[in-house]
Write a protein that holds these residues in place. Structure first.
Motif, mmCIF file in Angstrom:
data_model
loop_
_atom_site.group_PDB
_atom_site.id
_atom_site.type_symbol
_atom_site.label_atom_id
_atom_site.label_comp_id
_atom_site.label_asym_id
_atom_site.label_seq_id
_atom_site.Cartn_x
_atom_site.Cartn_y
_atom_site.Cartn_z
ATOM 1 N N ARG A 274 -7.815 -10.901 -4.890
ATOM 2 C CA ARG A 274 -6.648 -11.030 -4.008
ATOM 3 C C ARG A 274 -7.045 -10.889 -2.543
ATOM 4 O O ARG A 274 -6.635 -11.687 -1.702
ATOM 5 C CB ARG A 274 -5.605 -9.982 -4.386
ATOM 6 N N GLU B 294 -17.064 -16.510 9.615
ATOM 7 C CA GLU B 294 -17.659 -16.485 8.274
ATOM 8 C C GLU B 294 -18.311 -15.141 7.953
ATOM 9 O O GLU B 294 -18.309 -14.695 6.805
ATOM 10 C CB GLU B 294 -18.686 -17.616 8.142
ATOM 11 N N GLU C 169 -10.046 -15.513 3.051
ATOM 12 C CA GLU C 169 -10.410 -16.923 3.133
ATOM 13 C C GLU C 169 -9.317 -17.765 3.793
ATOM 14 O O GLU C 169 -9.602 -18.806 4.380
ATOM 15 C CB GLU C 169 -10.712 -17.476 1.736
ATOM 16 N N ASN C 170 -8.076 -17.306 3.688
ATOM 17 C CA ASN C 170 -6.951 -18.047 4.267
ATOM 18 C C ASN C 170 -6.646 -17.651 5.707
ATOM 19 O O ASN C 170 -5.671 -18.130 6.273
ATOM 20 C CB ASN C 170 -5.707 -17.882 3.392
ATOM 21 N N LYS C 171 -7.452 -16.801 6.279
ATOM 22 C CA LYS C 171 -7.281 -16.402 7.674
ATOM 23 C C LYS C 171 -8.340 -17.098 8.528
ATOM 24 O O LYS C 171 -9.406 -17.450 8.039
ATOM 25 C CB LYS C 171 -7.421 -14.890 7.836
ATOM 26 N N ALA C 172 -8.026 -17.254 9.787
ATOM 27 C CA ALA C 172 -8.985 -17.858 10.722
ATOM 28 C C ALA C 172 -9.934 -16.767 11.226
ATOM 29 O O ALA C 172 -9.773 -16.238 12.320
ATOM 30 C CB ALA C 172 -8.242 -18.512 11.880
ATOM 31 N N GLN D 172 -10.059 -11.271 -1.218
ATOM 32 C CA GLN D 172 -10.939 -12.365 -0.826
ATOM 33 C C GLN D 172 -10.118 -13.611 -0.491
ATOM 34 O O GLN D 172 -10.380 -14.285 0.513
ATOM 35 C CB GLN D 172 -11.944 -12.677 -1.938
ATOM 36 N N THR D 173 -9.134 -13.916 -1.302
ATOM 37 C CA THR D 173 -8.257 -15.059 -1.028
ATOM 38 C C THR D 173 -7.542 -14.880 0.305
ATOM 39 O O THR D 173 -7.447 -15.817 1.102
ATOM 40 C CB THR D 173 -7.240 -15.242 -2.167
ATOM 41 N N HIS D 174 -7.073 -13.681 0.540
ATOM 42 C CA HIS D 174 -6.397 -13.372 1.806
ATOM 43 C C HIS D 174 -7.335 -13.619 2.987
ATOM 44 O O HIS D 174 -6.949 -14.249 3.973
ATOM 45 C CB HIS D 174 -5.911 -11.920 1.782
#
Length: 93
Positions: free
Chosen positions: A49, A61, A55-58, A51-53
């Motif tokens: 959860r 890396e 990955e969806n943020k600007a 990690q998805t959060h």
């Protein structure tokens, strides 16, 4: 400029201290949890959860790289707790 460098050093040192305390605290909690298998499953759910959060943020890396490095340390503790739990004698009552 020197003042900015001092502030950055202070922030870096603060972050290192917080990180060390966090790893110590979570390590203790993981290793003493009464049900390491359930904890492992729940932590994996939360890892996915978060990690998805991320990955969806600007974000840069390296933020995700740091997340994975930190999680690898937690996983070492989880795997050891699971191993220790399997080696415990099972009592039949």
């Amino acid at each position: 400029m020197e003042d900015e460098n001092a502030k950055l050093d202070q922030l870096r040192n603060f972050s290192i201290g917080i990180q060390a305390a966090m790893f110590a605290a979570f390590g203790a909690l993981i290793r003493t949890h009464p049900n390491p298998a359930a904890l492992s499953q729940m932590m994996e759910t939360y890892r996915q959860r978060e990690q998805t959060h991320l990955e969806n943020k600007a974000l840069p890396e390296h933020v995700l790289d740091c997340f994975h490095q930190a999680w690898a340390r937690f996983d070492i503790e989880i795997q050891q707790a699971l191993k220790d739990d399997q080696q415990q004698p099972q009592f039949q009552g």
